[in-house]
Design an enzyme around this catalytic site. Structure first.
Site, short mmCIF file in Angstrom:
data_model
loop_
_atom_site.label_atom_id
_atom_site.label_comp_id
_atom_site.label_asym_id
_atom_site.label_seq_id
_atom_site.Cartn_x
_atom_site.Cartn_y
_atom_site.Cartn_z
N LYS A 165 0.87 -1.23 0.05
CA LYS A 165 0.08 0.05 -0.07
C LYS A 165 1.05 1.31 -0.12
CE LYS A 165 -4.20 -1.83 0.15
NZ LYS A 165 -4.91 -1.77 -0.85
N ASP A 193 0.18 -0.07 -4.64
CA ASP A 193 -1.25 0.07 -4.76
C ASP A 193 -1.53 1.63 -4.00
OD1 ASP A 193 -4.13 0.38 -4.96
OD2 ASP A 193 -4.41 -1.67 -4.11
N GLU A 219 -1.02 0.18 -9.24
CA GLU A 219 -2.20 0.35 -9.05
C GLU A 219 -3.07 1.52 -8.53
OE1 GLU A 219 -3.92 -3.41 -7.21
OE2 GLU A 219 -5.54 -2.59 -6.49
N GLU A 245 -10.82 -1.69 -10.01
CA GLU A 245 -11.55 -1.97 -8.97
C GLU A 245 -12.48 -0.99 -8.60
OE1 GLU A 245 -8.22 -1.91 -5.69
OE2 GLU A 245 -9.97 -1.40 -4.52
N ASP A 268 -13.32 -6.62 -10.26
CA ASP A 268 -13.89 -7.61 -9.29
C ASP A 268 -15.22 -8.26 -9.38
OD1 ASP A 268 -14.90 -8.40 -6.66
OD2 ASP A 268 -13.47 -7.45 -5.44
N HIS A 295 -9.46 -8.59 -8.83
CA HIS A 295 -9.36 -7.83 -7.79
C HIS A 295 -10.16 -8.91 -6.77
CE1 HIS A 295 -11.25 -5.16 -4.39
NE2 HIS A 295 -9.79 -4.66 -4.49
N GLU A 328 -5.26 -12.30 -6.49
CA GLU A 328 -5.13 -11.58 -5.14
C GLU A 328 -5.28 -12.20 -3.63
OE1 GLU A 328 -6.73 -7.58 -5.18
OE2 GLU A 328 -5.67 -6.80 -3.32
CA CA Z 1 -6.56 -2.17 -4.77
#
Ligand code: CA
Length: 371
Positions: A165, A193, A219, A245, A268, A295, A328
């Site tokens: 992240k 991300d 991402e 996503e 997703d 996702h 993921e």
């Molecule tokens: Ca994400």
């Protein structure tokens, strides 16, 4: 044989240690599960991405009446009816997530009634194994930003693909990713991300500062509304740009593809409209030369749906050197993913072989965490 009953189950767990991405810290996990029963007693399960109570309200007050009494095999016409009912005000976001949960449950029913796993109904080719990428390196959380310790843990678990992240603190993010690359070594694929946290200028600055770290993908660098920003970032950087996503349906995703905003698309199934919509999106993406990397964020139902989907994705750029599907796998504590059913969890995943989604739901867990 008709759809007799549509039920929702909202479950929630408090997290002992909050963990964060660029936008907020998670202090709890909640989910809206969908249970559909047919007149022959078949039960199918689905799950909706996003806030659980609004998903429940949408299903109970808007969508359930549209499918009760219908043939559960008419997935396409039911989808179109649900979508059209909300066309004026719900072409993105929660209404699509609510539809997704219902649609996934219909696939589970179709599989159980035929005795076939969903991936066979989708026409998916089953790789013997699917690799998981570890979504970890949150802000805070159980590792408390001890990047070296978390990297050692992930390597020890056998993960070859990980994601970190970023997006909350540009200079700090550059330092964290630099530490992660050093701790993981060059043999582990490292993605980042930003969860929509940077301006285009910041995203480009991040990408330039980490140019030598050989990142796997970057991402959601900017907000999903800013497709020009996506393109600007993508043009300026060598790192592949991922997103999707926060986008919904074949129509929403079309804009990401046609504007060349992303190198990797991340629908997703529990958000974008369901399993068929995710396949339609992936097929459309393949025509634009864009691979799909699903996702996944939710319970065992979401993971199972993601596994079936991952086997049914088109091969966009075939070559001997390409790895198989990667899916993921969130590393933060997740009771509903780990214990609602029993799925393989770890760097190597297997698609369930049982009928439907191939999972048995532990109803006692639902009762224990029911809101
Ligand atoms: Ca994400």
């Amino acid at each position: 044989m008709k759809i007799e009953r549509v039920s929702t189950h909202v479950i929630m767990e408090e997290l002992p240690i909050p963990f964060g991405m660029s936008q907020w810290f998670w202090t709890s996990r909640a989910s809206c599960l969908v249970e559909i029963e047919t007149t022959d007693g078949t039960i199918g399960w689905g799950e909706c991405f996003g806030p659980a109570e609004p998903n429940r309200a949408l299903i109970e007050s808007v969508f359930a009446d549209l499918v009760i009494g219908a043939d559960p095999w008419e997935r396409i016409s039911l989808w179109e009816a649900m979508y059209n009912k909300n066309r004026e005000w719900g072409r993105k976001g929660l209404p699509i997530a609510a539809i997704s949960g219902i649609e996934i449950a219909l696939w589970d029913i179709a599989g159980k009634q035929t005795g076939l796993p969903v991936y066979k109904l989708l026409g998916g080719r089953l790789p013997e194994e699917l690799a998981a990428y570890a979504s970890g390196f949150y802000y805070g959380g159980e590792w408390k930003d001890d990047i070296e310790a978390e990297a050692a843990h992930l390597i020890g678990q056998g993960y070859r693909y990980v994601k970190m992240k970023i997006g909350a603190d540009l200079p700090g993010d550059i330092a964290r990713v630099t530490r992660a690359r050093a701790a993981l070594g060059e043999d582990v694929q490292l993605a980042v991300d930003a969860n929509r946290g940077y301006t285009p200028t910041e995203a480009m600055a991040f990408g330039r500062a980490t140019r030598d770290l050989n990142l796997w993908f970057f991402e959601e660098p900017v907000i999903p509304e800013d497709l020009d920003g996506y393109r600007e970032v993508r043009s300026a950087l060598d790192v592949p740009i991922a997103g999707g996503e926060s986008e919904f349906t074949r129509w929403g995703m079309r804009q990401l593809m046609e504007s060349r905003a992303v190198d990797v698309l991340q629908p997703d199934a529990t958000a974008c409209g369901g399993l068929r919509e995710a396949v339609l999106i992936a097929e459309q993406a393949s025509a634009h030369g864009i691979p799909t990397l699903p996702h996944v964020w939710g319970s065992a139902i979401t993971l199972a749906a993601g596994l079936h989907l991952a086997t049914a994705l088109p091969v966009v750029t075939p070559s001997m050197g390409r790895a198989g599907p990667v899916i993921e796998l969130d590393q933060a504590p997740n009771t509903f993913r780990d214990h609602l059913s029993s799925l393989d969890l770890g760097p190597v995943l297997h698609v369930p072989e049982g009928p439907g989604l191939g999972i048995e739901i532990d109803r006692s867990l639902i009762e224990a965490y029911r809101v």
